[in-house]
Structures are given as C-alpha cells and as structure tokens.
Design an enzyme around this catalytic site. Structure first.
Site, short mmCIF file in Angstrom:
data_model
loop_
_atom_site.label_atom_id
_atom_site.label_comp_id
_atom_site.label_asym_id
_atom_site.label_seq_id
_atom_site.Cartn_x
_atom_site.Cartn_y
_atom_site.Cartn_z
N ASP A 418 0.66 -1.08 0.39
CA ASP A 418 0.01 0.27 0.31
C ASP A 418 0.50 1.02 -0.17
OD1 ASP A 418 -2.07 1.49 -0.06
OD2 ASP A 418 -2.88 0.55 2.15
N GLU A 472 -14.19 1.83 0.12
CA GLU A 472 -13.91 2.59 1.20
C GLU A 472 -14.12 3.94 1.04
OE1 GLU A 472 -9.08 2.43 1.60
OE2 GLU A 472 -9.30 3.86 -0.46
#
Length: 669
Positions: A418, A472
């Site tokens: 990430d 998200e």
C-alpha cells in the site's frame, strides 16, 4: 496457440528511404487510419470511418547525452532524407490464464519510421491506435522532455479524472483515485494534472480514450490541458531526495526532483511506453477491450502454476466488527481464526490481515504481540485458506529479500502493498523489482496507491491494483441536505469503462448494509454502500479482480447467507467475456463464462432502468439460472432483493427492472 507474424517489427535494415510526405497505416478492418506527418515536425493523426479522432498532434523526445542533446520532433530536410520506413503486421494470440478471457488476439498493422538514433513505431488496431518511441543512442542519457499531444477537432465533452489530495502537498504524489469531472475540453483546469485513462466524447456516439500502456523503467503519463481542444502529456520528474511523510508517515515523498524525467543508464536500446487512443463506436466495447494486455510486456515467469486467484475475506473495511462471539474483536489471533473459519465455510481462498499486524517501520521487527501469525498461517493451511499480509511500500522494499524469504518460509501467500502513491521512474522500477522478488518466493501481490500499467502481464503474480474510488471511500463520504456529496452509483458505472481499461481494480465490493441516496451517510466504524444490494452483487461479475475482496464483516455475511452463497460461486478469472450493452456513466451489462457456466452482471446509476437480457450467448439446451435482482421495495430500502431460480434457453430473453442505484446478477449453468 496460433502465432504468426508477417514482418519482424524491429527489422529496419530492409526499409527504404522515403521522401517528405504523409505516411499512413490502416487497421486490419480498414476503418481506422493513422497518418504520420513529417513536414516540419513529426505528428500523428487518427481517423475512424470518416471521422477525425485526432487531428495532427506532435510527437517529440529530447535526451541529454553528456553535453550533447539528441532530439526527435522538429524535422529538417536532412532528417526526412535519411528517414526509413518499414511496414509490418501481426496476427497472433497469447494465453491469459489470469484475466477476463483465456486468450487475447493481437491483430494490427504497423508502421515504423526510423530516424537513426530514434524511431517511432505506430500500430493500427481495429479498436485503437498506439505509438512508442525507440532509441538507439548507444550511451547512457537522461530524458529531459517528451512531447505527446492529443488534439481534437472540436470542444468535445470529456470524462476527466483530476489529481487531487496530494501527499504532503507534493504535486506528483497521489493515490490515483479520482471521480470523473464531466466537462468540455475547453473547461479543463489549466493547472491541474489528470490521470489516464481519460475519455473524450466524439460525434456519432464514438469515444476516444487516451491512455498509456506497457510502462517500464519510465514514469507514467499524466495529462494537462493543451492549446485549443487538446491534451498534452506530462511526467513526474526523477526524484533525487525523499522523506518519510504523508498519512501516518506511510509514504516516501520526494522533496527534490531533477530537471529530467527518466535516466537510461546503459548503452542498450531503450523503448518508451506506448501512447494509445482507443476508439469505440459503442461504449460497451470498452468493457471488453484488450488494448492494455496487447501492449504490455510478455510474461516473464516460466512457472505460473503456483499462482492461485481467488476471493478474500477482508478485515479493514468492516473494522474487524464481529458480533455474537465470545471474544473482543480486533487485531488479535481469535478474530483472525474466525475470519479463517468463515472463509473455509464459504469456500473463500484467502483472508487478509491488514494494517496493524506489523511494526511501523519494519515487516520483521516490533510485530503485534496480540497476533500469533504462525499459528494463523498453520490454522489456515489446515482449513485450506491462505493468509495475505498488508504492508506499506516503503516497509516492503526496506529489507525486501529477507522479508519475502521469511514469510514464504512461514507459509504466507502474499502481500497487499500500500501507499505507493507515485508513478515516477523510481517507483515503476521498484514495482518491477518487487514483483520479481515476490515471484521468486511464490508470493501474490495486490498493489494499492498505484494503477495498472502493464506489469501484471509480465508478472501475473500481481493479482490486483487499487487506484480506484472504491467502497472504502463510503466510510468517510460527507453529505449535504441534498444527499451524499459524491455520486457513487454513477462512478460505479463509469470506472469499468475507463479505470478498468489498463487492468484489474481492487474496488473491494460486497457491502451488506446498503442505502438509497436519502438514507446514506458516511460511517467509518459501521460503513454502508450507496445503491442496492443487487448493485453490490453485480460487481462480482462486472469488476475485473483476480483477487476479489468480500469487504464486509463475516457475521454480516452469515446473516445474509443467501447472498454470501451467491458471491462464493462467482470465479475471479474467466474464459470468455461479452459486453452485452451499456453507456458510460449510465449503466452496463456484462456476461462472463468460466467453463460451461455463465455469469451476468448489470448495474445502473441513480436512474431506474429497464433492460432486456438476451440469452443468445448460451449453448443449446436447457440451463438452470439463479437470478438476483432488486426487490420491489428497493427504492425504499436498498437492501431489498429478490432471488429466483428458473430454466432458460438461448432463445429466451429476460425483462429486468433495475431500481435507482440498482443492479442484477445471474449464474447460469
């Protein structure tokens, strides 16, 4: 596998000198024509079936070789006299076992224009045009400037994904997540970068989509407003210094950049990425485009048998919220044993342990004592469930070989990496190094803060990419009296036409709490989705993701077992894809086949819609269909859905109603 190439593209020795004139190459079907201009400057233009797609647009490259400048772009009479041209063509196919179809056809006609130290290769496909610059300078050099223009004949409407939310204010440091501004080219913000792919709406219902492809050892292409009705490429300068910064100190943010965009550090030839313009006469064709796969580097792994796509029980979106258990849910061993049990019961291949299992600065030290990782990996192995771990990019590359070897030995199946949040040359190089190291240790990768750029064909252990305004974002979505600030259902039926063109997207679907526009609000701890339950179910068919998430809580899925059973049946890679119908920003209907089973997904924006599903893609005979559609009260409660089983044949058709923000999904055996 058929494999025949008419002319070797790089064999320029047989090419003859040409006079100063426009050169042309047509697509195999003859409808798309690339015209290369060599008078005064090097340009390309693209026409399709009598319509102008691109008007003459400049191509150029400037390289610094010590104190000498080597340049492509402005052409003198001497340049044109020395110019050589080679024509070639290709019609072959290659296997794609981790994709939306099992085989991709690569059929094009090509034109290569050679100026000695630099050459440009053009390809004309039935569904688009592309070029790349190739250099044979013979010495190390820096690329100080690349000119890539995309000029349009008029002030056409466009779908523009602007760069925003920069990390620590650094212009080129960004997560590649953007909603689409729908605006004419003339109204583009002159000082704002846009990411690709970017769509321009041409007359007669056509679309032109600008993108790059096959990016390696070079920065990704961004776009700026150019002169008139044009776009121009812009590239992140090479980073010279960087610091730990950004959200939670998870990023490496450049603090000083060079006056060049790329460094070529050897004497070998150097190929730049492809600059491409896709041309569609029907929006739905974009849902089944293979352009990114065709232009990507070929697979570099001799053995891919260990690569296993699948579905994942994911913890972060649902905030590890479990109910009805006899332990405190959170980042602890008991919670993840529950996730593994849930995955095993529902035939899911993996779980992810997201941020919080490791130290802030290392993957090997200062681990969370509440999580017994080896116990979880061993328990998962017994249950047939693999464990994937989250990592920041900077921690993953900090001691990459040792960390990969350690977790391979433990039995971990992969990493979700990430906060790349950049695509300058250093990050692109790093991604290739990471992919090769992970493949060496039989580890899968899911890359976040990065959009696909072709590496996934070279290293198919890269299963997915984020770079999308996924589920998200619902966690922190603001609302006004009129409703949510952002229109997720419209985005949901725009991104598959654009963001999904370069490769898979980790949207992370599967919300079991669903809301209409008037009932939705952002809630980080107990999130919900905009749109209906059937809208979420359709994503498992419509969205390409060889590693596909189930984003909600296991205990919510257990209370909605019928939906969970439906999701569990849907594979994540396919043998065939058919784009049935759709319109960018409005709706889509896609059918995909795995073996003898078909999967159909349809989605709409906030506009209710009636569709007629033709079943002529089925084989002869009677088929059993399970259909999940919006319930009759889905306009009042977005969780309302209807499940039905029926017999169908290929000459049947279904009349289906999609509620506002709605959808449908079917499994047909």
């Amino acid at each position: 596998m058929k494999n025949y190439i008419f002319t070797i593209l790089t064999c320029l020795a047989v090419a003859a000198p040409v006079s100063a004139q426009d050169l042309q190459v047509a697509s195999p079907d003859g409808k798309l024509i690339i015209t290369v201009g060599t008078t005064g400057s090097l340009t390309w233009s693209v026409g399709h079936d009598g319509d102008a797609v691109l008007t003459p647009s400049e191509i150029g490259l400037k390289c610094q070789v010590g104190k000498q400048t080597v340049e492509l772009g402005t052409l003198t009479a001497k340049d044109v006299k020395r110019m050589k041209v080679a024509r070639s063509g290709s019609n072959f196919s290659f296997d794609t076992p981790f994709y939306k179809k099992s085989k991709v056809e690569d059929h094009y006609n090509a034109l290569t224009v050679d100026f000695g130290k630099m050459a440009v290769q053009f390809r004309a496909y039935d569904d688009g045009a592309a070029y790349r610059i190739m250099t044979r300078i013979g010495k190390p050099f820096n690329v100080t400037c690349e000119k890539a223009e995309f000029r349009f004949a008029a002030d056409y409407p466009a779908f523009i994904p602007y760069v925003n939310d920069n990390r620590s204010g650094e212009r080129w440091c960004y997560s590649f997540e953007s909603f689409y501004d729908e605006t004419p080219l003339s109204k583009m913000y002159a000082d704002s970068l846009a990411i690709t792919p970017l769509a321009v709406c041409l007359p007669h219902g056509k679309k032109a989509v600008v993108m790059d492809a096959g990016v390696e050892d070079y920065p990704g292409m961004m776009l700026l407003k150019g002169k008139g009705n044009s776009l121009k490429a812009d590239f992140a300068p090479y980073p010279l210094e960087e610091e730990i910064s950004g959200y939670g100190r998870l990023n490496l943010v450049p603090t000083r950049r060079a006056d060049y965009i790329a460094r070529h550090e050897s004497k070998a030839p150097y190929e730049l990425p492809w600059r491409a313009v896709l041309v569609s006469t029907n929006d739905a064709d974009l849902l089944n485009s293979d352009m990114a796969q065709r232009l990507a580097p070929a697979c570099r792994l001799k053995d891919t048998s260990w690569i296993k796509p699948g579905k994942v029980a994911w913890d972060w979106w649902n905030n590890t919220n479990l109910t009805g258990v006899d332990f405190v849910a959170g980042m602890n061993t008991a919670t993840y044993r529950y996730y593994i049990d849930f995955a095993a019961r529902n035939h899911l291949e993996y779980i992810i342990i997201d941020e919080g299992w490791s130290g802030k600065e290392s993957l090997l030290d200062d681990l969370n004592p509440e999580i017994d990782l080896q116990q979880l990996v061993d328990y998962g192995r017994q249950k047939g469930v693999g464990v994937i771990l989250w990592s920041s990019w900077r921690n993953c590359i900090g001691d990459m070989e040792r960390a990969m070897a350690h977790y391979e030995a433990m039995g971990v199946k992969g990493f979700k990496v990430d906060f790349f949040d950049r695509d300058d040359q250093c990050v692109i190089r790093s991604a290739y190094e990471l992919a090769a190291c992970a493949a060496k240790h039989h580890l899968l990768l899911d890359l976040h803060g990065l959009k696909p750029f072709g590496i996934q064909r070279a290293y198919p252990n890269i299963m997915n990419f984020e770079g999308v305004k996924g589920l998200e974002n619902c966690k922190w979505e603001a609302r006004t009296q009129q409703g949510p600030v952002h229109d997720f259902p419209r985005y949901d039926v725009t991104a598959p036409y654009l963001r999904m063109l370069p490769g898979p997207m980790d949207y992370t679907p599967g919300a079991m709490v669903n809301a209409n526009r008037d009932a939705f609000f952002g809630n980080n701890g107990n999130p919900m989705s905009q749109g209906t339950r059937a809208h979420q179910l359709a994503m498992y068919v419509a969205y390409e993701a060889p590693l596909q998430m189930l984003a909600d809580s296991p205990t919510k899925y257990e209370k909605e077992q019928e939906c969970t059973d439906f999701i569990a049946q849907i594979p994540t890679t396919f043998d065939e894809t058919i784009a049935l119908e759709g319109e960018m920003g409005e709706y889509l209907v896609v059918a995909r086949r795995k073996g003898c089973t078909w999967y159909v997904g349809g989605m709409t924006n906030w506009t209710a819609r009636d569709i007629t599903l033709q079943l002529d893609f089925l084989s002869e005979g009677v088929h059993q269909a399970q259909l999940m559609t919006d319930g009759i009260n889905a306009t009042r409660d977005a969780r309302d859905y209807k499940s039905q089983n029926m017999e169908v044949r290929k000459d049947d058709h279904m009349h289906l109603h999609l509620a506002p923000g709605g959808g449908m999904a079917a499994i047909i055996k």
